[in-house]
Scaffold this motif. Structure first.
Motif, PDB file in Angstrom:
ATOM      1  N   LEU A 168       0.822  -1.221   0.000  1.00 64.67           N
ATOM      2  CA  LEU A 168       0.000   0.000   0.000  1.00 64.67           C
ATOM      3  C   LEU A 168       0.851   1.264   0.000  1.00 64.67           C
ATOM      4  CD1 LEU A 168      -2.814  -1.026   2.525  1.00 64.67           C
ATOM      5  CD2 LEU A 168      -2.920  -1.038   0.029  1.00 64.67           C
ATOM      6  N   SER A 169       2.057   1.186   0.607  1.00 57.47           N
ATOM      7  CA  SER A 169       2.892   2.383   0.735  1.00 57.47           C
ATOM      8  C   SER A 169       3.416   2.876  -0.611  1.00 57.47           C
ATOM      9  CB  SER A 169       4.068   2.115   1.679  1.00 57.47           C
ATOM     10  OG  SER A 169       4.970   1.223   1.056  1.00 57.47           O
ATOM     11  N   THR A 170       3.242   2.087  -1.660  1.00 57.35           N
ATOM     12  CA  THR A 170       3.726   2.498  -2.986  1.00 57.35           C
ATOM     13  C   THR A 170       2.770   3.487  -3.659  1.00 57.35           C
ATOM     14  OG1 THR A 170       2.583   0.634  -3.985  1.00 57.35           O
ATOM     15  CG2 THR A 170       4.887   0.282  -3.402  1.00 57.35           C
ATOM     16  N   GLN A 171       1.595   3.688  -3.070  1.00 59.56           N
ATOM     17  CA  GLN A 171       0.617   4.569  -3.730  1.00 59.56           C
ATOM     18  C   GLN A 171       0.885   6.036  -3.421  1.00 59.56           C
ATOM     19  OE1 GLN A 171      -3.642   4.312  -2.675  1.00 59.56           O
ATOM     20  NE2 GLN A 171      -4.057   4.048  -4.848  1.00 59.56           N
ATOM     21  N   ARG A 172       0.721   6.878  -4.433  1.00 54.98           N
ATOM     22  CA  ARG A 172       0.848   8.330  -4.294  1.00 54.98           C
ATOM     23  C   ARG A 172      -0.360   8.969  -4.970  1.00 54.98           C
ATOM     24  NH1 ARG A 172       4.085   6.682  -1.552  1.00 54.98           N
ATOM     25  NH2 ARG A 172       6.343   6.924  -1.459  1.00 54.98           N
ATOM     26  N   ASP A 173      -0.580  10.244  -4.692  1.00 56.12           N
ATOM     27  CA  ASP A 173      -1.685  10.946  -5.353  1.00 56.12           C
ATOM     28  C   ASP A 173      -1.473  10.997  -6.871  1.00 56.12           C
ATOM     29  OD1 ASP A 173      -2.881  11.292  -2.932  1.00 56.12           O
ATOM     30  OD2 ASP A 173      -2.265  13.381  -2.675  1.00 56.12           O
ATOM     31  N   ASN A 221       0.310   8.533  -8.389  1.00 54.42           N
ATOM     32  CA  ASN A 221       0.626   7.147  -8.765  1.00 54.42           C
ATOM     33  C   ASN A 221      -0.421   6.208  -8.157  1.00 54.42           C
ATOM     34  OD1 ASN A 221       1.930   4.839  -9.682  1.00 54.42           O
ATOM     35  ND2 ASN A 221       3.444   4.828  -8.023  1.00 54.42           N
ATOM     36  N   PRO A 222      -1.670   6.332  -8.633  1.00 54.99           N
ATOM     37  CA  PRO A 222      -2.735   5.532  -8.007  1.00 54.99           C
ATOM     38  C   PRO A 222      -2.546   4.022  -8.176  1.00 54.99           C
ATOM     39  CG  PRO A 222      -3.553   6.614 -10.003  1.00 54.99           C
ATOM     40  CD  PRO A 222      -2.193   7.186  -9.725  1.00 54.99           C
ATOM     41  N   PHE A 223      -1.789   3.626  -9.224  1.00 56.15           N
ATOM     42  CA  PHE A 223      -1.640   2.190  -9.490  1.00 56.15           C
ATOM     43  C   PHE A 223      -0.440   1.564  -8.786  1.00 56.15           C
ATOM     44  CE2 PHE A 223      -3.077   3.986 -13.775  1.00 56.15           C
ATOM     45  CZ  PHE A 223      -4.409   3.989 -13.404  1.00 56.15           C
ATOM     46  N   GLY A 224       0.248   2.329  -7.937  1.00 57.63           N
ATOM     47  CA  GLY A 224       1.431   1.806  -7.241  1.00 57.63           C
ATOM     48  C   GLY A 224       1.223   0.420  -6.640  1.00 57.63           C
ATOM     49  N   PRO A 225       0.170   0.197  -5.839  1.00 61.92           N
ATOM     50  CA  PRO A 225      -0.027  -1.127  -5.227  1.00 61.92           C
ATOM     51  C   PRO A 225      -0.241  -2.234  -6.265  1.00 61.92           C
ATOM     52  CG  PRO A 225      -1.307   0.536  -4.067  1.00 61.92           C
ATOM     53  CD  PRO A 225      -0.783   1.199  -5.313  1.00 61.92           C
ATOM     54  N   LEU A 226      -0.871  -1.894  -7.385  1.00 63.78           N
ATOM     55  CA  LEU A 226      -1.083  -2.899  -8.432  1.00 63.78           C
ATOM     56  C   LEU A 226       0.252  -3.269  -9.072  1.00 63.78           C
ATOM     57  CD1 LEU A 226      -4.178  -1.206 -10.157  1.00 63.78           C
ATOM     58  CD2 LEU A 226      -4.227  -3.118  -8.555  1.00 63.78           C
ATOM     59  N   LYS A 227       1.102  -2.253  -9.283  1.00 65.04           N
ATOM     60  CA  LYS A 227       2.423  -2.510  -9.867  1.00 65.04           C
ATOM     61  C   LYS A 227       3.266  -3.370  -8.921  1.00 65.04           C
ATOM     62  CE  LYS A 227       2.403   2.080 -11.934  1.00 65.04           C
ATOM     63  NZ  LYS A 227       3.016   3.418 -11.775  1.00 65.04           N
ATOM     64  N   LYS A 228       3.146  -3.077  -7.630  1.00 63.28           N
ATOM     65  CA  LYS A 228       3.897  -3.847  -6.634  1.00 63.28           C
ATOM     66  C   LYS A 228       3.465  -5.321  -6.651  1.00 63.28           C
ATOM     67  CE  LYS A 228       6.710  -4.401  -3.165  1.00 63.28           C
ATOM     68  NZ  LYS A 228       8.159  -4.320  -3.365  1.00 63.28           N
ATOM     69  N   ILE A 229       2.161  -5.555  -6.696  1.00 65.70           N
ATOM     70  CA  ILE A 229       1.653  -6.942  -6.752  1.00 65.70           C
ATOM     71  C   ILE A 229       2.127  -7.609  -8.060  1.00 65.70           C
ATOM     72  CG2 ILE A 229      -0.432  -8.382  -6.902  1.00 65.70           C
ATOM     73  CD1 ILE A 229      -0.496  -7.425  -4.158  1.00 65.70           C
ATOM     74  N   ASN A 230       2.223  -6.841  -9.118  1.00 68.99           N
ATOM     75  CA  ASN A 230       2.732  -7.370 -10.391  1.00 68.99           C
ATOM     76  C   ASN A 230       4.188  -7.829 -10.213  1.00 68.99           C
ATOM     77  OD1 ASN A 230       2.911  -8.004 -13.132  1.00 68.99           O
ATOM     78  ND2 ASN A 230       3.469  -5.922 -13.725  1.00 68.99           N
ATOM     79  N   ILE A 231       4.995  -6.969  -9.582  1.00 72.80           N
ATOM     80  CA  ILE A 231       6.412  -7.316  -9.347  1.00 72.80           C
ATOM     81  C   ILE A 231       6.506  -8.564  -8.468  1.00 72.80           C
ATOM     82  CG2 ILE A 231       8.519  -6.510  -8.158  1.00 72.80           C
ATOM     83  CD1 ILE A 231       7.640  -3.632  -9.098  1.00 72.80           C
ATOM     84  N   MET A 232       5.562  -8.702  -7.535  1.00 82.52           N
ATOM     85  CA  MET A 232       5.551  -9.869  -6.637  1.00 82.52           C
ATOM     86  C   MET A 232       4.950 -11.105  -7.317  1.00 82.52           C
ATOM     87  SD  MET A 232       4.249  -7.693  -3.327  1.00 82.52           S
ATOM     88  CE  MET A 232       4.035  -8.980  -2.100  1.00 82.52           C
ATOM     89  N   ARG A 233       4.754 -11.029  -8.612  1.00 88.38           N
ATOM     90  CA  ARG A 233       4.179 -12.121  -9.415  1.00 88.38           C
ATOM     91  C   ARG A 233       2.811 -12.553  -8.880  1.00 88.38           C
ATOM     92  NH1 ARG A 233       7.106 -14.210 -13.460  1.00 88.38           N
ATOM     93  NH2 ARG A 233       9.200 -13.390 -13.655  1.00 88.38           N
ATOM     94  N   GLY A 234       2.000 -11.543  -8.595  1.00 86.92           N
ATOM     95  CA  GLY A 234       0.668 -11.807  -8.055  1.00 86.92           C
ATOM     96  C   GLY A 234      -0.364 -12.136  -9.118  1.00 86.92           C
ATOM     97  N   HIS A 235      -1.569 -12.327  -8.637  1.00 84.09           N
ATOM     98  CA  HIS A 235      -2.677 -12.728  -9.510  1.00 84.09           C
ATOM     99  C   HIS A 235      -3.888 -11.828  -9.314  1.00 84.09           C
ATOM    100  CE1 HIS A 235      -0.242 -16.371  -9.354  1.00 84.09           C
ATOM    101  NE2 HIS A 235      -0.810 -16.716 -10.496  1.00 84.09           N
ATOM    102  N   VAL A 236      -4.688 -11.752 -10.359  1.00 84.91           N
ATOM    103  CA  VAL A 236      -5.998 -11.121 -10.255  1.00 84.91           C
ATOM    104  C   VAL A 236      -6.984 -12.249  -9.987  1.00 84.91           C
ATOM    105  CG1 VAL A 236      -7.793  -9.876 -11.519  1.00 84.91           C
ATOM    106  CG2 VAL A 236      -5.396  -9.292 -11.869  1.00 84.91           C
TER     107      VAL A 236
END
Ligand SMILES: [Zn+2]
Length: 277
Positions: free
Chosen positions: A123-128, A130-145
């Motif tokens: 969550l800390s990756t989000q900025r006003d 950079n709204p998609f920061g948390p999504l990008k982080k989950i992407n880097i963590m090889r996450g899933h939708v």
């Protein structure tokens, strides 16, 4: 559907240790004993200690209520950490963000709620801006939708591809947020996404081998790697920058996208940039 049946459904998706961005529709489960709370608890159990469960906690504050010409301006809703999630985001997301141990980011329109060891870091990756920061982080963590009875329209990770591709229609806006001192503060937001109705076009592109799918009472539960979805979206944008403009004639968001894309086409490349001398 009782808790045992709920666990059995999620077991088939093999979620242990996964980092998942969940978009869920409660009604697609049929009747659930314990309702949305039971679904959230089952999801947390399914990913386990090493996993992450994240959901959108989007809020319809001022930016979403641009009045039509001649209409009075809607009263701005100031964002604060306990503001209810917008109704279309769903009952499960609203229950999830209130559960003990679940953290929430503080973007005024596109906050996310997350549970797990990595929740704060994500969550800390989000900025006003950079709204998609948390999504990008989950992407880097090889996450899933994880789509639980919802369509690809809800898959916000596809906006990552729009941003990466440099679509000219991610917008700027303002919203009001209650600051740490308790006062309303107007903030500037950038890279705001628009209508996502056309994301369903990607259904035809999904590689069946990469998607885990299980039938639900209504519709299906699908687990899709974020990376796969973002790559497919980027390829589609590459072939057609208008790919995510929807067909609904009355969609104001997509009318704005169309205008921004047309303006970008007529602009010479690198307009406005200083040339090296
Ligand atoms: Zn649209």
């Amino acid at each position: 559907m009782n808790r045992t049946e709920l666990n059995a459904l999620l077991d088939q998706l093999a979620l242990r240790g996964n980092h998942v961005i969940v978009h869920a529709s409660l009604s697609s489960f049929g009747h659930v004993e314990g309702g949305a709370v039971a679904v959230c608890a089952a999801l947390i159990d399914a990913v386990g200690d090493g996993g992450t469960v994240m959901m959108p906690a989007f809020t319809a504050t001022e930016t979403w209520f641009r009045p039509a010409p001649g209409e009075p301006r809607a009263r701005p809703v100031a964002f604060h950490g306990d503001l209810s999630v917008s109704r279309p985001v769903g009952a499960i997301a609203e229950v999830f963000r209130r559960l003990p141990g679940v953290l929430r980011s503080n973007h005024p329109t596109h906050s996310f709620a997350a549970w797990g060891r990595h929740a704060r870091e994500v969550l800390s990756t989000q900025r006003d801006n950079n709204p998609f920061g948390p999504l990008k982080k989950i992407n880097i963590m090889r996450g899933h939708v994880l789509l639980l009875g919802t369509s690809l329209q809800t898959a916000t990770v596809i906006h990552i591809a729009e941003e990466r591709f440099g679509v000219p229609y991610l917008s700027r806006g303002t919203a009001v947020r209650v600051n740490a001192a308790g006062y309303d503060e107007r903030v500037v937001l950038e890279n705001l996404p628009g209508c996502s109705a056309a994301f369903v076009k990607l259904d035809a592109c999904l590689e069946p081998a990469k998607v885990k799918s299980v039938a639900m009472a209504r519709g299906s539960a699908r687990k899709i790697p974020v990376r796969h979805l973002v790559q497919l979206a980027a390829a589609l944008l590459d072939s057609d920058p208008y790919a995510f403009v929807c067909d609904q004639p009355d969609c104001a968001s997509c009318a704005g996208k169309r205008a921004a894309l047309a303006a970008a086409e007529t602009r010479p490349p690198h307009a406005g940039q200083k040339t090296a001398s």
